[in-house]
Enzyme design. Structure first.
Site, short mmCIF file in Angstrom:
data_model
loop_
_atom_site.label_atom_id
_atom_site.label_comp_id
_atom_site.label_asym_id
_atom_site.label_seq_id
_atom_site.Cartn_x
_atom_site.Cartn_y
_atom_site.Cartn_z
N LEU A 15 0.82 -1.20 0.00
CA LEU A 15 0.00 0.00 0.00
C LEU A 15 0.86 1.25 0.00
CD1 LEU A 15 -2.91 1.09 0.18
CD2 LEU A 15 -2.65 1.09 2.67
N CYS A 95 -4.15 -9.97 3.93
CA CYS A 95 -3.90 -8.68 4.58
C CYS A 95 -4.61 -8.62 5.93
CB CYS A 95 -4.37 -7.54 3.70
SG CYS A 95 -4.09 -5.91 4.41
N LYS A 134 -3.29 -14.70 -2.96
CA LYS A 134 -2.19 -14.47 -2.01
C LYS A 134 -2.76 -14.61 -0.60
CE LYS A 134 1.62 -11.37 -0.82
NZ LYS A 134 1.40 -11.20 0.63
N ASN A 206 6.60 -16.00 0.08
CA ASN A 206 6.78 -14.59 0.44
C ASN A 206 7.08 -14.53 1.93
OD1 ASN A 206 4.55 -11.96 1.24
ND2 ASN A 206 6.52 -11.64 0.29
N GLY A 207 7.85 -13.50 2.32
CA GLY A 207 8.09 -13.28 3.75
C GLY A 207 9.55 -13.14 4.11
N ARG A 229 9.60 -5.26 0.61
CA ARG A 229 10.29 -4.11 1.17
C ARG A 229 11.79 -4.10 0.86
NH1 ARG A 229 6.62 -1.31 3.78
NH2 ARG A 229 4.68 -2.45 4.12
#
Length: 331
Positions: A15, A95, A134, A206-207, A229
């Protein structure tokens, strides 16, 4: 098995970060990786007054991530996404933010696998492009392997084209969205086990994956890796992606400054339409993080790129603080 080579590496939806401007920069750096939009809710698309689906043709392949829980609305939005030219539709089932909890979608949907299946089927019936999901490993007390195994099995049977699994639990009670990003322990082995149990399902992980070395290790066990990120904080790492992840050596390696300058026609076009430099240039702040004088670069940008009338001369001046020597992408 359905395969999507472009998802060997993908940019995670984030976001306020993975907007079309940052995705454009990513595409300058890698011609092959899959780019995800920020999550867009079905309500925004159907009832909102703005255009939440605009993207640049240069972004392909690009996936539209939808947030919602009404299968009819999701089907409508998936259809609009396909008409607009997106290469894939992705449903957010992971999310943990307050916003999605209030709307009863995102990670909340992990409690309703049959509803998620209905949503996937409705979108599959509407579009011809891939429909993916996801999600996380579980939510709150639903934290055992049998649960996520059953969840994935139902989605496979519903016809989902692929899944990306954030290798953490989501905790909707007692943990903030920010804490949910880092605090729940990682369990990569559980994702690997899912791939072994569902060998015909396209599965990405992911992660907290922060380097291309890490990504390559995960690719020994799963079909794709999603990074977020780490890429945003150091976009230049993507300069090595096409060669290391997709086995396509670029004809010429670009320096950091050359990558920024490759965006100038795009920036000038945006400014000519009344846009502000800061909307794009904020995404360049991580480009020089490992370089000498990167602090001066960021300081100059912070002081000047938001000013009315700011243009590419601000970027040129900021980059003048950075030496011209080339530095390897993952440093």
């Amino acid at each position: 098995m359905t395969t999507y080579n472009y998802s060997r590496l993908s940019l995670a939806p984030m976001l306020d970060l993975t907007d079309r401007h940052f995705r454009y920069l990513c595409r300058i750096l890698s011609k092959n990786m899959l780019l995800y939009t920020e999550m867009v809710t079905t309500g925004a698309i159907i009832y909102g007054k703005g255009d939440y689906l605009s993207f640049n043709e240069e972004e392909h392949p690009v996936s539209l991530q939808l947030g919602g829980a009404n299968h009819e609305h999701l089907a409508i939005c998936a259809g609009i996404g396909e008409e607009r030219g997106y290469d894939e539709i992705n449903l957010n089932v992971g999310c943990p933010s307050d916003r999605v909890q209030n709307g009863s979608f995102g990670a909340v949907l992990m409690r309703s696998p049959d509803l998620v299946c209905d949503c996937v089927k409705a979108m599959k019936d509407r579009v011809s492009i891939p429909v993916t999901v996801k999600t996380r490993l579980g939510v709150d007390e639903l934290d055992d392997y049998d649960y996520i195994h059953s969840f994935v099995a139902k989605l496979r049977d519903a016809g989902v084209d692929g899944m990306t699994i954030h290798a953490r639990m989501a905790f909707l009670k007692g943990m903030s969205p920010r804490e949910n990003r880092d605090k729940p322990p990682l369990n990569y082995d559980r994702v690997y086990q899912l791939k072994r149990d569902f060998p015909d399902l396209h599965l990405s992980i992911n992660g907290n994956i922060s380097t291309l070395d890490d990504a390559l290790k995960h690719l020994e066990y799963v079909d794709g890796v999603m990074m977020g990120r780490a890429i945003y904080q150091n976009p230049y790492m993507l300069m090595d992606v096409d060669e290391r992840i997709f086995n396509q050596k670029p004809s010429r390696r670009m320096s950091r400054k050359e990558c920024v300058r490759a965006c100038y026609p795009y920036i000038e076009n945006y400014l000519s339409q009344g846009g502000a430099l800061k909307h794009i240039s904020r995404h360049f702040l991580g480009m020089f993080n490992t370089c000498p004088n990167s602090r001066q670069f960021r300081q100059y940008m912070a002081q000047n790129h938001y000013r009315e009338g700011a243009d590419i001369s601000v970027l040129e001046k900021a980059m003048s603080f950075i030496p011209d020597e080339e530095i390897s992408a993952e440093q």
